[in-house]
Enzyme design. Sequence first.
Site, short mmCIF file in Angstrom:
data_model
loop_
_atom_site.label_atom_id
_atom_site.label_comp_id
_atom_site.label_asym_id
_atom_site.label_seq_id
_atom_site.Cartn_x
_atom_site.Cartn_y
_atom_site.Cartn_z
N ASP A 13 -5.92 6.37 -6.40
CA ASP A 13 -4.60 6.73 -5.90
C ASP A 13 -4.20 8.16 -6.23
O ASP A 13 -3.02 8.47 -6.36
CB ASP A 13 -3.50 5.80 -6.46
CG ASP A 13 -3.83 4.34 -6.24
OD1 ASP A 13 -4.37 4.03 -5.16
OD2 ASP A 13 -3.57 3.53 -7.13
N GLU A 14 -5.16 9.06 -6.39
CA GLU A 14 -4.84 10.44 -6.78
C GLU A 14 -4.35 11.28 -5.60
O GLU A 14 -3.86 12.39 -5.79
CB GLU A 14 -6.07 11.13 -7.39
CG GLU A 14 -6.61 10.49 -8.66
CD GLU A 14 -7.67 9.45 -8.36
OE1 GLU A 14 -7.85 9.08 -7.17
OE2 GLU A 14 -8.32 8.98 -9.30
N LYS A 16 -6.48 11.37 -2.65
CA LYS A 16 -7.74 11.81 -2.03
C LYS A 16 -7.62 11.85 -0.51
O LYS A 16 -8.17 12.72 0.14
CB LYS A 16 -8.89 10.88 -2.41
CG LYS A 16 -9.25 10.88 -3.87
CD LYS A 16 -10.34 9.88 -4.18
CE LYS A 16 -9.93 8.45 -3.93
NZ LYS A 16 -8.88 7.93 -4.80
N GLY A 40 -6.74 2.58 -0.25
CA GLY A 40 -5.67 2.81 0.71
C GLY A 40 -5.35 4.28 0.73
O GLY A 40 -5.10 4.88 -0.31
N HIS A 41 -5.46 4.89 1.88
CA HIS A 41 -5.18 6.31 2.00
C HIS A 41 -4.00 6.49 2.95
O HIS A 41 -4.05 6.02 4.08
CB HIS A 41 -6.38 7.05 2.61
CG HIS A 41 -7.57 7.11 1.72
ND1 HIS A 41 -8.60 7.97 1.93
CD2 HIS A 41 -7.88 6.41 0.61
CE1 HIS A 41 -9.50 7.81 0.97
NE2 HIS A 41 -9.09 6.85 0.17
N THR A 42 -2.96 7.14 2.45
CA THR A 42 -1.84 7.41 3.36
C THR A 42 -1.90 8.86 3.77
O THR A 42 -2.02 9.74 2.93
CB THR A 42 -0.49 7.13 2.66
OG1 THR A 42 -0.58 5.85 2.07
CG2 THR A 42 0.65 7.16 3.64
N THR A 126 -7.68 -6.23 -6.23
CA THR A 126 -6.85 -6.20 -5.02
C THR A 126 -6.99 -7.51 -4.23
O THR A 126 -6.35 -7.68 -3.20
CB THR A 126 -7.28 -5.04 -4.12
OG1 THR A 126 -8.68 -5.21 -3.82
CG2 THR A 126 -7.08 -3.69 -4.80
N GLN A 220 -11.18 4.95 -4.67
CA GLN A 220 -10.90 4.69 -6.09
C GLN A 220 -11.10 5.98 -6.93
O GLN A 220 -11.02 7.07 -6.39
CB GLN A 220 -11.74 3.54 -6.65
CG GLN A 220 -11.40 2.18 -6.08
CD GLN A 220 -12.14 1.84 -4.82
OE1 GLN A 220 -13.32 2.05 -4.70
NE2 GLN A 220 -11.45 1.28 -3.84
N THR A 297 -1.70 -2.94 -1.79
CA THR A 297 -1.11 -4.20 -2.28
C THR A 297 0.39 -4.09 -2.52
O THR A 297 1.04 -5.10 -2.77
CB THR A 297 -1.76 -4.60 -3.62
OG1 THR A 297 -1.57 -3.52 -4.55
CG2 THR A 297 -3.24 -4.88 -3.46
N ARG A 299 1.78 -3.04 -5.11
CA ARG A 299 2.11 -3.22 -6.54
C ARG A 299 2.66 -1.93 -7.13
O ARG A 299 2.14 -0.85 -6.86
CB ARG A 299 0.85 -3.60 -7.32
CG ARG A 299 0.31 -4.96 -6.98
CD ARG A 299 -0.92 -5.30 -7.80
NE ARG A 299 -2.10 -4.53 -7.40
CZ ARG A 299 -3.28 -4.62 -7.98
NH1 ARG A 299 -3.45 -5.42 -9.02
NH2 ARG A 299 -4.30 -3.92 -7.56
N ARG A 301 2.86 1.03 -9.57
CA ARG A 301 1.78 1.59 -10.41
C ARG A 301 2.30 1.88 -11.81
O ARG A 301 3.47 2.24 -11.98
CB ARG A 301 1.26 2.88 -9.77
CG ARG A 301 0.59 2.61 -8.45
CD ARG A 301 0.09 3.90 -7.79
NE ARG A 301 -0.44 3.61 -6.47
CZ ARG A 301 -0.30 4.40 -5.40
NH1 ARG A 301 0.34 5.54 -5.51
NH2 ARG A 301 -0.81 4.04 -4.25
N VAL A 410 2.34 19.92 -3.17
CA VAL A 410 3.76 19.84 -3.53
C VAL A 410 4.55 18.91 -2.59
O VAL A 410 5.76 19.00 -2.51
CB VAL A 410 4.41 21.24 -3.55
CG1 VAL A 410 3.85 22.08 -4.69
CG2 VAL A 410 4.21 21.96 -2.21
#
Length: 424
Positions: A13-14, A16, A40-42, A126, A220, A297, A299, A301, A410
């Site tokens: 979740d960095e 990527k 999951g990539h947004t 997950t 991941q 999910t 959830r 973090r 940013v």
Amino acid sequence: MSNVVVVGTQWGDEGKGKITDFLAQRADVIVRYQGGNNAGHTIVFNGKKFALHLLPSGVLSKDKINIMANGMVIDPRALIEEIIGLKNQGITDFNLKISNRAHIVLPYHKALDTAFETGDDRIGTTKRGIGPTYTDKAFRSGIRMGDLLDEEYLEKRLKSALETKNNVLKMMNLPMYNFKDMYLELLNYAKVLKEYITDTSALLNEFLERDKKVLFEGAQGVMLCIDHGTYPYVTSSSPTAASIPLYTGIAPKYINNVLGITKAYTTRVGEGAFPTEFDDEISNSIREVGNEYGTSTGRPRRIGWLDAVILRHTRRISGITGLSVMLLDVLSGIDTLKICVGYEFRGKRIDLIPPIADHLAECKPVYIEMPGWEEDITGVRKFEDLPVNAQIYLRKISELTGISVKMFSVGPDRLQTIEMEEIL
Ligand code: IMP
């Protein structure tokens, strides 16, 4: 540089997806090499939000080749839903190749993943069936994408796998699966997916030999690596750059430009030790401002300060040559920022991550403190325009990790990604 790897340096979740999408503009080929729809990539572009779980990030640009490599585990139903979802959002024209050696996530994998997640030993997965699918791969009872193209072979493999699996499900008092229903369901998926399934290793090698620009998109993060992460609280594949040759079928010589993605702080979902985790007004504010809820999910973090011990570990394991620091804007307005520079374990100062999960849970972070900044930085487009304390914060990250910060971000839009050195 003609190839680049985008790899998560923390517990996933960095951000990527955003960097992959940014760099994908310059790449010819985008490759996902491990994991499945646990990721999951947004991506936000032109005010539109795209949530990708399985498809490589290049699918938003029509002239890119997108490869789902052999190291992935693919839930065909989820993949088809994702393809339909994109088409409904107007993305109809994309070039997708799926490895004939990638393993298929079947309904019983998801049922087992959910069933194993009930006791005190749960990993906090997950529940997408990822672990049980990789288990079957190692157990040699997996079904692969290429099997969908041969009805007779698929029948033989599925019959044998299902027989064993139904015995296990019966022992666990879980519903069993009917062969015919599952077989027919897979044949239906095959009708949709067959046009994409191919030998992606051969294809990728051809692209590399022709000097095409290739972007490898990790899912991941290295701390979730099955070998080098915080075992057993990890995923079942290796998200490191080191795993790419194996997971894609190319030579290691192609992997030499590795961009590590890190948040300006740290997050984690699921169980497992997290030395810099804290829970107060500041962490709550970071969670809300940074929208720190799982893409897959939903959830919430867990939130912690930046941890240089982890980043140094990640650099060593994954050969990281540059960092991209994400969500720097989320730290605006915090008086004092902390960075963990080492751990205290049973009265001793240590700089390496202990291999035993319970020992890591005992580690107390040793922090340095740095003054924060008040200003909203979401409009910043150059390093020099950052408040001085934000500049010092980024420089400190380079100094503590030995990796130069080559990018920072940013805000969620592509335009809010600042590249200080050309990556690809
Ligand atoms: P699994 O990959 O679903 O088996 O989950 C194993 C561990 O990895 C759990 O702690 C999950 O929360 C974590 N995990 C898996 N995928 C991601 C991801 O994309 N981002 C963050 N954590 C993840």
